[in-house]
Design an enzyme around this catalytic site. Structure first.
Site, mmCIF file in Angstrom:
data_model
loop_
_atom_site.group_PDB
_atom_site.id
_atom_site.type_symbol
_atom_site.label_atom_id
_atom_site.label_comp_id
_atom_site.label_asym_id
_atom_site.label_seq_id
_atom_site.Cartn_x
_atom_site.Cartn_y
_atom_site.Cartn_z
ATOM 1 N N ARG A 1 0.810 -1.210 0.000
ATOM 2 C CA ARG A 1 0.000 0.000 0.000
ATOM 3 C C ARG A 1 0.852 1.274 0.000
ATOM 4 N NH1 ARG A 1 -4.061 2.479 4.292
ATOM 5 N NH2 ARG A 1 -5.460 3.567 2.861
ATOM 6 N N HIS B 1 0.511 4.457 -2.553
ATOM 7 C CA HIS B 1 0.348 5.843 -2.106
ATOM 8 C C HIS B 1 1.499 6.721 -2.596
ATOM 9 C CE1 HIS B 1 -2.867 5.659 1.280
ATOM 10 N NE2 HIS B 1 -3.125 4.801 0.332
ATOM 11 N N ASP B 2 2.703 6.174 -2.575
ATOM 12 C CA ASP B 2 3.848 6.943 -3.058
ATOM 13 C C ASP B 2 3.628 7.344 -4.520
ATOM 14 O OD1 ASP B 2 6.362 8.151 -3.141
ATOM 15 O OD2 ASP B 2 7.380 6.301 -3.721
ATOM 16 N N VAL C 1 0.682 9.983 -5.350
ATOM 17 C CA VAL C 1 0.851 11.360 -4.917
ATOM 18 C C VAL C 1 2.224 11.857 -5.371
ATOM 19 C CG1 VAL C 1 0.793 12.939 -2.964
ATOM 20 C CG2 VAL C 1 -0.587 10.858 -2.901
ATOM 21 N N SER D 1 8.310 10.364 -1.642
ATOM 22 C CA SER D 1 7.822 11.491 -0.822
ATOM 23 C C SER D 1 6.943 10.961 0.311
ATOM 24 C CB SER D 1 7.051 12.514 -1.669
ATOM 25 O OG SER D 1 6.014 11.889 -2.384
ATOM 26 N N ASN E 1 -4.088 9.328 5.034
ATOM 27 C CA ASN E 1 -3.005 8.989 5.953
ATOM 28 C C ASN E 1 -3.344 7.764 6.730
ATOM 29 O OD1 ASN E 1 -4.703 9.162 8.206
ATOM 30 N ND2 ASN E 1 -4.070 11.185 8.744
ATOM 31 N N HIS F 1 -6.154 -5.537 -2.950
ATOM 32 C CA HIS F 1 -6.960 -5.767 -1.744
ATOM 33 C C HIS F 1 -7.200 -7.252 -1.464
ATOM 34 C CE1 HIS F 1 -8.660 -1.368 -1.980
ATOM 35 N NE2 HIS F 1 -7.419 -1.422 -1.575
ATOM 36 N N THR F 2 -6.500 -8.116 -2.150
ATOM 37 C CA THR F 2 -6.555 -9.553 -1.830
ATOM 38 C C THR F 2 -5.761 -9.870 -0.561
ATOM 39 O OG1 THR F 2 -6.079 -11.777 -2.674
ATOM 40 C CG2 THR F 2 -4.558 -10.054 -3.344
HETATM 41 C C1 HEM Z 1 -8.456 2.055 -6.500
HETATM 42 C C2 HEM Z 1 -8.517 2.815 -5.463
HETATM 43 C C3 HEM Z 1 -8.192 2.383 -4.066
HETATM 44 C C4 HEM Z 1 -8.905 2.714 -2.968
HETATM 45 C C5 HEM Z 1 -10.157 3.566 -2.934
HETATM 46 C C6 HEM Z 1 -8.256 2.098 -1.840
HETATM 47 C C7 HEM Z 1 -8.662 2.240 -0.537
HETATM 48 C C8 HEM Z 1 -8.134 1.557 0.527
HETATM 49 C C9 HEM Z 1 -8.596 1.672 1.883
HETATM 50 C C10 HEM Z 1 -9.691 2.594 2.351
HETATM 51 C C11 HEM Z 1 -7.881 0.794 2.634
HETATM 52 C C12 HEM Z 1 -8.051 0.487 4.104
HETATM 53 C C13 HEM Z 1 -7.450 1.500 4.989
HETATM 54 C C14 HEM Z 1 -7.886 1.241 6.398
HETATM 55 O O1 HEM Z 1 -9.060 1.448 6.684
HETATM 56 O O2 HEM Z 1 -7.054 0.792 7.208
HETATM 57 C C15 HEM Z 1 -6.959 0.128 1.758
HETATM 58 C C16 HEM Z 1 -6.074 -0.831 2.166
HETATM 59 C C17 HEM Z 1 -5.168 -1.426 1.320
HETATM 60 N N1 HEM Z 1 -4.957 -1.128 0.009
HETATM 61 FE FE1 HEM Z 1 -6.090 0.092 -1.141
HETATM 62 N N2 HEM Z 1 -7.177 1.383 -2.273
HETATM 63 C C18 HEM Z 1 -7.086 1.526 -3.627
HETATM 64 C C19 HEM Z 1 -6.109 0.999 -4.436
HETATM 65 C C20 HEM Z 1 -5.097 0.181 -4.005
HETATM 66 C C21 HEM Z 1 -4.000 -0.258 -4.832
HETATM 67 C C22 HEM Z 1 -3.760 0.162 -6.270
HETATM 68 C C23 HEM Z 1 -3.239 -1.085 -4.066
HETATM 69 C C24 HEM Z 1 -1.986 -1.821 -4.430
HETATM 70 C C25 HEM Z 1 -1.772 -2.346 -5.609
HETATM 71 C C26 HEM Z 1 -3.865 -1.155 -2.766
HETATM 72 C C27 HEM Z 1 -3.414 -1.925 -1.723
HETATM 73 C C28 HEM Z 1 -3.963 -1.927 -0.458
HETATM 74 C C29 HEM Z 1 -3.525 -2.815 0.598
HETATM 75 C C30 HEM Z 1 -2.471 -3.898 0.460
HETATM 76 C C31 HEM Z 1 -4.263 -2.485 1.736
HETATM 77 C C32 HEM Z 1 -4.142 -3.106 3.121
HETATM 78 C C33 HEM Z 1 -3.112 -2.335 3.918
HETATM 79 C C34 HEM Z 1 -2.788 -2.919 5.277
HETATM 80 O O3 HEM Z 1 -3.223 -4.026 5.607
HETATM 81 O O4 HEM Z 1 -2.071 -2.240 6.016
HETATM 82 N N3 HEM Z 1 -4.985 -0.357 -2.752
HETATM 83 N N4 HEM Z 1 -7.124 0.632 0.478
HETATM 84 C C1 LIG Z 2 -5.534 11.363 9.726
HETATM 85 O O1 LIG Z 2 -6.145 12.557 9.287
HETATM 86 C C2 LIG Z 2 -7.327 12.883 9.964
HETATM 87 C C3 LIG Z 2 -7.945 14.090 9.305
HETATM 88 O O2 LIG Z 2 -6.995 15.084 9.060
HETATM 89 C C4 LIG Z 2 -6.999 13.118 11.451
HETATM 90 O O3 LIG Z 2 -8.174 13.462 12.156
HETATM 91 C C5 LIG Z 2 -6.426 11.821 12.005
HETATM 92 O O4 LIG Z 2 -6.044 12.009 13.347
HETATM 93 C C6 LIG Z 2 -5.211 11.374 11.207
HETATM 94 N N1 LIG Z 2 -4.846 10.034 11.644
HETATM 95 C C7 LIG Z 2 -3.625 9.733 12.072
HETATM 96 C C8 LIG Z 2 -3.418 8.318 12.484
HETATM 97 O O5 LIG Z 2 -2.728 10.533 12.109
#
Ligand code: HEM
Ligand SMILES: *[C@@H]1O[C@H](CO)[C@@H](O)[C@H](O)[C@H]1NC(C)=O
Ligand SMILES: *[C@@H]1O[C@H](CO)[C@@H](O)[C@H](O)[C@H]1NC(C)=O
Ligand SMILES: *[C@@H]1O[C@H](CO)[C@@H](O)[C@H](O)[C@H]1NC(C)=O
Length: 358
Positions: free
Chosen positions: A80, A84-85, A88, A94, A112, A213-214
């Site tokens: 992930r 993100h890198d 952005v 960065s 974040n 997300h697998t």
């Molecule tokens: C297409 C748009 C995408 C959206 C809207 C999205 C959104 C998210 C969100 C909301 C989470 C969970 C964060 C949390 O609640 O802790 C997440 C987790 C994750 N995403 Fe995505 N994601 C996207 C694309 C991707 C891509 C392109 C990858 C990598 C190829 C990716 C890999 C992951 C992984 C591996 C996690 C789990 C992270 C962990 O377990 O720490 N995501 N994503």
């Molecule tokens: C992530 O950003 C939100 C909104 O700016 C903030 O309220 C939250 O505390 C931040 N989370 C962490 C883990 O820094």
């Protein structure tokens, strides 16, 4: 006659080697480590550190094997971070800068939230190991890309080559850029298609990359909007019941797995989840609801090899977004600080300069 024998022999050799090559590529159909055919941008190359740091990939793979043996969940965090890198401001590390709004700073922007702090530490550990061996030649951006690849491989996914030669950026990612470039989990497919198109990623890339997300975990807040106050009709009701137990309120501070079938294995089960309406986010499930992406989801659900091939192609594409190469940027001596802000580096350089003068 001699000529005839020679040409017959070489023909035979050609046929045999073609058969062997074909047979080998058939046997290792989930590995793309012999494939250098993907298009790469100017300034990156497949063998960038071949002479300057020949053991780079061995060091990274070996260390991550050890880390994942302790906690396979770290693989998801590293994958992930690379995403993100790259999204952005390009794959310029960065995201790793302390003080960057997509990085491990105090006032991070919303997406974040949940990048695992440990992922940043693991990348810095890799940098230390690699720089100890080769000197300050390998960038944090390249280490992030390699760590993402190894996270996929060591979780059971496809192996592939990563084009290298990225340099580390000098600019912090702003809060605005972070919010604007990282789509949220409530995004629908229309929004995601448009958003990824601005990065030259197409609809197939969107579906394939979402397959990340697998593996990994998500916090309740990322999907409870689909449960409360009204339940999303595109979610399987019994799956919704399970999620409500884990997250009894909108803001419950808990996590759950993203792929209920094989949560720690990099495979095509994410798409099987979607076909069964067991996708976690709107951004996931809408890929099945939307007629423009449904076919692709169904194909990946039915054919893991097809998914792996496309995932590799899309990752290589994503991994080259707005990269800095050549003399642009720098190679950081600490992934979390720019060299110009690095007091330790300044003192070392000063010592070297003093030594040179003496
Ligand atoms: C297409 C748009 C995408 C959206 C809207 C999205 C959104 C998210 C969100 C909301 C989470 C969970 C964060 C949390 O609640 O802790 C997440 C987790 C994750 N995403 Fe995505 N994601 C996207 C694309 C991707 C891509 C392109 C990858 C990598 C190829 C990716 C890999 C992951 C992984 C591996 C996690 C789990 C992270 C962990 O377990 O720490 N995501 N994503
Ligand atoms: C992530 O950003 C939100 C909104 O700016 C903030 O309220 C939250 O505390 C931040 N989370 C962490 C883990 O820094
Ligand atoms: C998708 O999301 C966008 C932005 O939130 C919204 O304007 C649009 O109406 C949505 N499209 C569909 C088909 O739901
Ligand atoms: C959520 O729980 C984790 C782990 O128990 C804890 O470290 C974190 O501070 C909590 N976050 C909030 C916002 O309560």
């Amino acid at each position: 006659m001699d000529f005839k024998v020679v040409s017959l022999t070489s023909l035979l050799l050609l046929v045999v080697s073609a058969l062997v090559l074909f047979g080998v590529s058939e046997a290792h159909s989930y590995s793309y480590v012999d494939d250098y055919s993907a298009p790469i941008v100017k300034g990156l190359s497949w063998h960038h550190y071949k002479s300057s740091c020949p053991d780079l990939e061995t060091i990274v793979r070996k260390h991550l094997k050890k880390v994942f043996k302790e906690d396979i969940g770290q693989a998801a965090g590293l994958l992930r971070v690379h995403f993100h890198d790259c999204f952005v401001q390009g794959c310029d590390a960065s995201v790793l800068l302390d003080g960057s709004c997509s990085g491990p700073s105090e006032q991070d922007a919303p997406p974040n939230l949940t990048l695992r702090k440990t992922a940043f530490e693991i990348i810095e550990d890799l940098r230390e190991l690699v720089h100890k061996e080769c000197g300050r030649v390998v960038s944090c951006a390249d280490l992030t890309a390699l760590a993402a690849r190894d996270s996929v491989v060591l979780s059971g996914g496809p192996d592939y080559n990563v084009p290298l030669g990225r340099r580390d950026g000098l600019n912090f990612a702003t809060r605005e850029a972070t919010i604007a470039n990282l789509p949220g989990p409530t995004s629908n497919t229309s929004f995601l298609i448009t958003s990824l198109a601005t990065k030259n990623l197409d609809t197939t890339d969107l579906v394939a990359l979402s397959g990340g997300h697998t593996i990994g975990l998500s916090h309740c807040a990322s999907f409870t909007g689909r449960l409360y106050p009204t339940q999303d009709p595109t979610m399987d009701p019994s799956f919704a019941d399970d999620l409500k137990e884990i997250c009894p309120a909108l803001d419950t501070n808990a996590t759950t797995v993203q792929d209920i079938r094989t949560p720690n294995k990099f495979d095509n089960k994410y798409y099987v989840d979607l076909v069964n309406r067991q996708g976690l986010f709107t951004s996931d499930q809408d890929l099945y609801t939307d007629s423009r992406t449904r076919d692709i989801v169904e194909k990946f659900a039915a054919d893991e090899k097809l998914f792996f091939e496309q995932f590799v192609a899309s990752m290589i594409k994503m991994g080259q977004l707005s990269v800095l190469t050549g003399r642009k940027g720098e190679v950081r001596a600490d992934c979390s600080v720019r060299n110009s802000d690095n007091a330790y580096l300044a003192s070392v350089v000063e010592e070297e300069e003093t030594a040179a003068e003496l």
